[in-house]
Design a protein around this motif. Structure first.
Motif, PDB file in Angstrom:
ATOM      1  N   THR A   2      92.840  77.689  19.286  1.00 13.49           N
ATOM      2  CA  THR A   2      91.711  77.176  18.509  1.00 13.49           C
ATOM      3  C   THR A   2      90.663  78.272  18.401  1.00 13.49           C
ATOM      4  OG1 THR A   2      92.104  74.923  19.245  1.00 13.49           O
ATOM      5  CG2 THR A   2      89.926  75.419  18.366  1.00 13.49           C
ATOM      6  N   LEU A   3      90.245  78.573  17.183  1.00 11.26           N
ATOM      7  CA  LEU A   3      89.342  79.686  16.938  1.00 11.26           C
ATOM      8  C   LEU A   3      87.954  79.204  16.531  1.00 11.26           C
ATOM      9  CD1 LEU A   3      91.679  81.951  14.766  1.00 11.26           C
ATOM     10  CD2 LEU A   3      91.283  82.101  17.233  1.00 11.26           C
ATOM     11  N   ARG A   4      86.975  80.026  16.847  1.00 17.86           N
ATOM     12  CA  ARG A   4      85.644  79.862  16.237  1.00 17.86           C
ATOM     13  C   ARG A   4      85.500  80.980  15.217  1.00 17.86           C
ATOM     14  NH1 ARG A   4      80.019  81.150  16.920  1.00 17.86           N
ATOM     15  NH2 ARG A   4      78.714  79.347  16.433  1.00 17.86           N
ATOM     16  N   LEU A  29      92.349  75.888  11.759  1.00 23.59           N
ATOM     17  CA  LEU A  29      92.435  76.859  12.850  1.00 23.59           C
ATOM     18  C   LEU A  29      91.344  76.665  13.893  1.00 23.59           C
ATOM     19  CD1 LEU A  29      93.213  80.051  10.734  1.00 23.59           C
ATOM     20  CD2 LEU A  29      94.799  78.840  12.252  1.00 23.59           C
ATOM     21  N   GLY A  30      90.331  75.883  13.571  1.00 23.90           N
ATOM     22  CA  GLY A  30      89.252  75.653  14.527  1.00 23.90           C
ATOM     23  C   GLY A  30      87.931  75.387  13.838  1.00 23.90           C
ATOM     24  N   GLN A  31      86.841  75.806  14.457  1.00 25.02           N
ATOM     25  CA  GLN A  31      85.495  75.590  13.929  1.00 25.02           C
ATOM     26  C   GLN A  31      85.105  76.737  13.003  1.00 25.02           C
ATOM     27  OE1 GLN A  31      82.384  75.998  16.803  1.00 25.02           O
ATOM     28  NE2 GLN A  31      80.817  75.047  15.521  1.00 25.02           N
ATOM     29  N   GLY A  50      80.443  83.663  21.030  1.00 22.38           N
ATOM     30  CA  GLY A  50      81.520  82.683  21.064  1.00 22.38           C
ATOM     31  C   GLY A  50      82.477  82.757  19.901  1.00 22.38           C
ATOM     32  N   ALA A  51      82.199  83.611  18.913  1.00 22.70           N
ATOM     33  CA  ALA A  51      83.071  83.695  17.737  1.00 22.70           C
ATOM     34  C   ALA A  51      84.285  84.582  18.029  1.00 22.70           C
ATOM     35  CB  ALA A  51      82.304  84.253  16.556  1.00 22.70           C
ATOM     36  N   ASP A  52      85.462  84.111  17.586  1.00 27.27           N
ATOM     37  CA  ASP A  52      86.691  84.886  17.719  1.00 27.27           C
ATOM     38  C   ASP A  52      86.968  85.742  16.489  1.00 27.27           C
ATOM     39  OD1 ASP A  52      87.824  83.575  20.244  1.00 27.27           O
ATOM     40  OD2 ASP A  52      87.483  81.840  18.944  1.00 27.27           O
TER      41      ASP A  52
END
Length: 329
Positions: A2-4, A29-31, A50-52
């Motif tokens: 799960t990605l940010r 894929l996430g937020q 926190g971001a990927d």
């Protein structure tokens, strides 16, 4: 996984590039955190913790050490357009961040415009169009030629250059290429012959520029090089005006010795009083070669696909290394 994901793009850019299907794929894929001003470094710094993944767009804020100090989990920068040189810094590579971009989407439409320019110049369409609008009929113009009877010189086997090469080869043209990075094996695969720049200019009926914007390509086509081109030959530029000495080109065009088709200029928008506008042997378009609906939507599709590959641990198709970036415009 799960990605940010931080998506930094104006509302108009998002609407143009990210179809509903691409937006849905990113959401799966996430937020997804959206920033409306891609150039706002302060907003970016606030969104990065926190971001990927960071999705960048036109007008992206430079990724300086100050900005990246806030990127505690960032691993991938996915540029949803073409060139990343205006915002990617050495700091990005020092921190081991990966970069991908969607520039491949632009190769096909720009190559199509280059082909359209080539055919127009060979058949003198731009000259006849001017004459007809002025009320004339078949006034003097240089001889017309077919593509299969013509040698086409391509400067730069870039993404767009390769697409253009494939098109003109398929239509029967004899093609020569100048590109210091093109190998003999790759040239053979493309059905072209490698030559030096002088030979290309001396022997080609149409010269199409597809080289990158690098220090060594600045004004690589100057007065000396233009003088090598045969009388009645033509120049196509859908790459960058950086490649040409515009003063020298204008002098050749004003003499009527050469024709040209240009999509890029030193000053954009092109000034209303530009001498180019009054020349019957010049075809002009306003830096719009890549601007198809399909191109923009493909950029969004490529971006979503690359992030899906990243999330799945698969190789990225359009990843950029620092060495590759140094050779790109």
């Amino acid at each position: 996984m799960t990605l940010r994901i931080v998506l930094a793009a104006t509302p108009s850019f998002r609407e143009m590039v990210f179809a509903a299907s691409s937006v849905e794929r990113l959401g799966a894929l996430g937020q997804v955190v959206v920033l409306d001003d891609p150039g706002d470094a302060e907003a970016l710094k606030a969104a990065l913790p926190g971001a990927d993944v960071l999705i960048t767009s036109w007008g992206a804020a430079p990724l300086t050490s100050e900005v990246l100090d806030h990127a505690d989990r960032l691993r991938l920068i996915a540029h949803s357009a073409s060139s990343v040189k205006h915002f990617v810094t050495d700091e990005v590579f020092r921190r081991g961040l990966r970069i991908t971009q969607a520039g491949q989407a632009m190769a096909q439409p720009v190559a199509e415009v280059s082909l359209a320019f080539t055919l127009s110049l060979l058949h003198r369409i731009q000259r006849f169009d001017r004459q007809m609008h002025a009320g004339a009929w078949r006034d003097d113009a240089p001889p017309q030629h077919s593509l299969p009877s013509s040698r086409i010189g391509v400067v730069g086997a870039s993404r767009t250059g390769v697409e253009y090469i494939r098109m003109v080869v398929a239509l029967g043209a004899s093609v020569v290429v100048y590109d210091p990075y093109l190998t003999d094996d790759r040239a053979a695969q493309l059905g072209v012959r490698r030559v030096d720049l002088d030979e290309l200019l001396r022997t080609s009926r149409v010269v199409a520029l597809h080289a990158p914007t690098l220090p060594e390509t600045h004004q690589m086509i100057g007065a000396r090089e233009l003088a090598l081109m045969p009388d009645g030959s033509s120049l196509v530029n859908t790459a960058r005006s950086w490649l040409i000495d515009s003063t020298a080109l204008l002098a050749e065009l004003q003499s009527g010795r050469l024709d040209a088709a240009l999509d890029v200029f030193d000053e954009e928008p092109l000034p209303a009083d530009s001498p180019y506008r009054g020349l019957p042997n010049v075809l002009l378009t306003p830096h719009q070669a890549a601007a198809t609906v399909e191109c923009y939507l493909e950029m969004g599709d490529i971006t979503a696909t690359e992030i899906e590959r990243f999330a799945a641990g698969e190789p990225l198709e359009y990843e950029l290394t620092q060495a590759a970036l140094a050779r790109m415009g």
